[in-house]
Design a protein around this motif. Sequence first.
Motif, mmCIF file in Angstrom:
data_model
loop_
_atom_site.group_PDB
_atom_site.id
_atom_site.type_symbol
_atom_site.label_atom_id
_atom_site.label_comp_id
_atom_site.label_asym_id
_atom_site.label_seq_id
_atom_site.Cartn_x
_atom_site.Cartn_y
_atom_site.Cartn_z
ATOM 1 N N GLU A 56 44.068 42.071 53.083
ATOM 2 C CA GLU A 56 43.345 40.879 52.636
ATOM 3 C C GLU A 56 42.249 41.234 51.632
ATOM 4 O O GLU A 56 42.064 40.546 50.624
ATOM 5 C CB GLU A 56 42.735 40.147 53.836
ATOM 6 C CG GLU A 56 43.743 39.395 54.682
ATOM 7 C CD GLU A 56 43.079 38.735 55.867
ATOM 8 O OE1 GLU A 56 43.150 37.498 55.971
ATOM 9 O OE2 GLU A 56 42.479 39.446 56.692
ATOM 10 N N ILE A 57 41.522 42.301 51.915
ATOM 11 C CA ILE A 57 40.438 42.716 51.013
ATOM 12 C C ILE A 57 41.013 43.185 49.680
ATOM 13 O O ILE A 57 40.519 42.822 48.613
ATOM 14 C CB ILE A 57 39.586 43.815 51.666
ATOM 15 C CG1 ILE A 57 39.033 43.342 53.009
ATOM 16 C CG2 ILE A 57 38.433 44.216 50.743
ATOM 17 C CD1 ILE A 57 38.520 44.457 53.895
ATOM 18 N N ILE A 61 40.392 41.575 45.751
ATOM 19 C CA ILE A 61 39.994 42.354 44.581
ATOM 20 C C ILE A 61 41.050 42.275 43.489
ATOM 21 O O ILE A 61 40.729 42.184 42.295
ATOM 22 C CB ILE A 61 39.695 43.806 44.996
ATOM 23 C CG1 ILE A 61 38.482 43.824 45.935
ATOM 24 C CG2 ILE A 61 39.443 44.688 43.778
ATOM 25 C CD1 ILE A 61 38.201 45.173 46.575
ATOM 26 N N ALA A 62 42.332 42.268 43.889
ATOM 27 C CA ALA A 62 43.415 42.126 42.908
ATOM 28 C C ALA A 62 43.367 40.751 42.242
ATOM 29 O O ALA A 62 43.620 40.617 41.037
ATOM 30 C CB ALA A 62 44.765 42.336 43.597
ATOM 31 N N VAL A 73 34.695 34.467 31.919
ATOM 32 C CA VAL A 73 33.536 34.336 32.811
ATOM 33 C C VAL A 73 33.355 35.663 33.550
ATOM 34 O O VAL A 73 34.322 36.198 34.094
ATOM 35 C CB VAL A 73 33.759 33.204 33.841
ATOM 36 C CG1 VAL A 73 32.604 33.128 34.824
ATOM 37 C CG2 VAL A 73 33.947 31.868 33.134
ATOM 38 N N PRO A 74 32.141 36.227 33.558
ATOM 39 C CA PRO A 74 31.904 37.455 34.326
ATOM 40 C C PRO A 74 32.221 37.238 35.806
ATOM 41 O O PRO A 74 31.812 36.241 36.400
ATOM 42 C CB PRO A 74 30.415 37.733 34.110
ATOM 43 C CG PRO A 74 30.087 37.051 32.822
ATOM 44 C CD PRO A 74 30.931 35.806 32.805
ATOM 45 N N LEU A 75 32.949 38.176 36.406
ATOM 46 C CA LEU A 75 33.349 38.080 37.798
ATOM 47 C C LEU A 75 33.043 39.397 38.513
ATOM 48 O O LEU A 75 32.950 40.449 37.874
ATOM 49 C CB LEU A 75 34.851 37.795 37.909
ATOM 50 C CG LEU A 75 35.385 36.509 37.293
ATOM 51 C CD1 LEU A 75 36.914 36.517 37.321
ATOM 52 C CD2 LEU A 75 34.857 35.297 38.032
ATOM 53 N N PRO A 76 32.902 39.350 39.839
ATOM 54 C CA PRO A 76 32.771 40.602 40.584
ATOM 55 C C PRO A 76 34.006 41.481 40.346
ATOM 56 O O PRO A 76 35.110 40.968 40.166
ATOM 57 C CB PRO A 76 32.688 40.144 42.044
ATOM 58 C CG PRO A 76 32.254 38.712 41.972
ATOM 59 C CD PRO A 76 32.850 38.169 40.721
ATOM 60 N N LYS A 77 33.800 42.795 40.354
ATOM 61 C CA LYS A 77 34.901 43.721 40.097
ATOM 62 C C LYS A 77 34.870 44.848 41.117
ATOM 63 O O LYS A 77 33.822 45.458 41.357
ATOM 64 C CB LYS A 77 34.788 44.291 38.691
ATOM 65 C CG LYS A 77 35.859 45.322 38.321
ATOM 66 C CD LYS A 77 35.652 45.835 36.913
ATOM 67 C CE LYS A 77 36.624 46.961 36.573
ATOM 68 N NZ LYS A 77 38.033 46.511 36.626
ATOM 69 N N GLY A 78 36.023 45.127 41.714
ATOM 70 C CA GLY A 78 36.113 46.210 42.677
ATOM 71 C C GLY A 78 35.996 47.567 42.006
ATOM 72 O O GLY A 78 36.470 47.763 40.888
ATOM 73 N N GLU A 138 50.594 34.936 38.037
ATOM 74 C CA GLU A 138 51.620 35.398 38.964
ATOM 75 C C GLU A 138 50.975 36.328 39.981
ATOM 76 O O GLU A 138 50.289 37.284 39.613
ATOM 77 C CB GLU A 138 52.728 36.133 38.205
ATOM 78 C CG GLU A 138 53.590 35.236 37.336
ATOM 79 C CD GLU A 138 54.387 34.220 38.151
ATOM 80 O OE1 GLU A 138 54.791 34.576 39.291
ATOM 81 O OE2 GLU A 138 54.574 33.096 37.676
ATOM 82 N N LEU A 139 51.176 36.045 41.244
ATOM 83 C CA LEU A 139 50.531 36.833 42.284
ATOM 84 C C LEU A 139 51.206 38.190 42.452
ATOM 85 O O LEU A 139 52.423 38.311 42.312
ATOM 86 C CB LEU A 139 50.572 36.069 43.608
ATOM 87 C CG LEU A 139 49.814 34.742 43.618
ATOM 88 C CD1 LEU A 139 50.010 34.038 44.956
ATOM 89 C CD2 LEU A 139 48.333 34.961 43.361
ATOM 90 N N PRO A 140 50.411 39.218 42.772
ATOM 91 C CA PRO A 140 51.000 40.549 42.975
ATOM 92 C C PRO A 140 51.791 40.605 44.276
ATOM 93 O O PRO A 140 51.546 39.814 45.197
ATOM 94 C CB PRO A 140 49.762 41.455 43.037
ATOM 95 C CG PRO A 140 48.666 40.559 43.527
ATOM 96 C CD PRO A 140 48.957 39.213 42.932
ATOM 97 N N PRO A 141 52.729 41.536 44.390
ATOM 98 C CA PRO A 141 53.495 41.692 45.645
ATOM 99 C C PRO A 141 52.554 41.970 46.816
ATOM 100 O O PRO A 141 51.549 42.683 46.670
ATOM 101 C CB PRO A 141 54.389 42.904 45.352
ATOM 102 C CG PRO A 141 54.466 42.980 43.860
ATOM 103 C CD PRO A 141 53.151 42.498 43.357
ATOM 104 N N GLY A 142 52.863 41.384 47.959
ATOM 105 C CA GLY A 142 52.061 41.624 49.158
ATOM 106 C C GLY A 142 50.734 40.890 49.187
ATOM 107 O O GLY A 142 49.871 41.202 50.019
#
Length: 320
Positions: A56-57, A61-62, A73-78, A138-142
């Motif tokens: 989930e975490i 981040i993905a 727009v500036p966003l939080p980045k892992g 498009e969402l990443p796998p998993g």
Amino acid sequence: MRKNYKQAALIALQNFDLDWTQIRFNQLSDTCTFVIETNKEGTFLLRLHSGRSKEEINSEIAWLELLKSKIDVPLPKGVHDRTGAVTFRVEQGNGEGVYASLMRWVEGERANENLTEEQIYKEGVLLAKLHKAAQELELPPGFNRPVWDEHSFRKAMLRLKLHYHCFLTDDEFVLYQSAAEKLFNWLSKQHKNKNRRSYGVIHGDLHQGNIIFKEGEPRPIDFGRCGWGYYLYDVAHTLLGLYPLQREGVIKGYESIAKLDGEWVQTLENFTVMVMIENYCHHASDPRETEGLKAEQPYALAILRNYLKGEPFLFNRVEI
């Protein structure tokens, strides 16, 4: 408790090559966070997660990385640790541990009650940009994030049932239950639109405290609750902490990017009541919140009475 988290935070920092100078406690909620100051690399936010899986975490981040490719727009980045991971487990002894992640700090300040008309309008623009991007990605796998719907709301109400006595009388709780039943009935009839026009991945908690401003431009922070949900449910979080005229300003900004259609006012009022009740469900068990919850009840109960009678309240003054 905070001391234990501080120790875990210090252990977590050993996973990074940061020349840090200060660690400062930030907030304790579902996630415990610390602000990390460094000599050259800037400011970071260290998060210790409770009740979230590694998948989930990682998915949160993905998602932020995907959004960065679509909106200006500036966003939080892992931040990746020495092994290349963005999430890792910190062992605390006795077989216990907590997942940790480090995010780059987003610069800005909360407007609090000093919002200008332009800032309010831009909040609506920001929401629409986030939702428009969500429709196109498009969402990443998993990909694994929570779903905010009838089932999550039922779980929230079970929590409120255990703790309502901290800030509600029995009669007042009956009013909450009646509003919840009306919502359950309405939510059960909503369809998760497959073409993503009304439903998709949302921020999930974009209240006024999670919007900061830099040079007049709004920036969203704290995506820890992002997941699947209705876009108007997302809008309701932003509107709840505003006055009726300010709410109109947010909607004008939103519709400059994405037009609302159908019975959107009624839909938005349903979601606003849902968000309001969920907030109380979340905070009811925390004694630090009790006095504030009690102080809010005259307005909250007035909203629930209007809602149960079918009288509009979102863009109208509510008599307490």
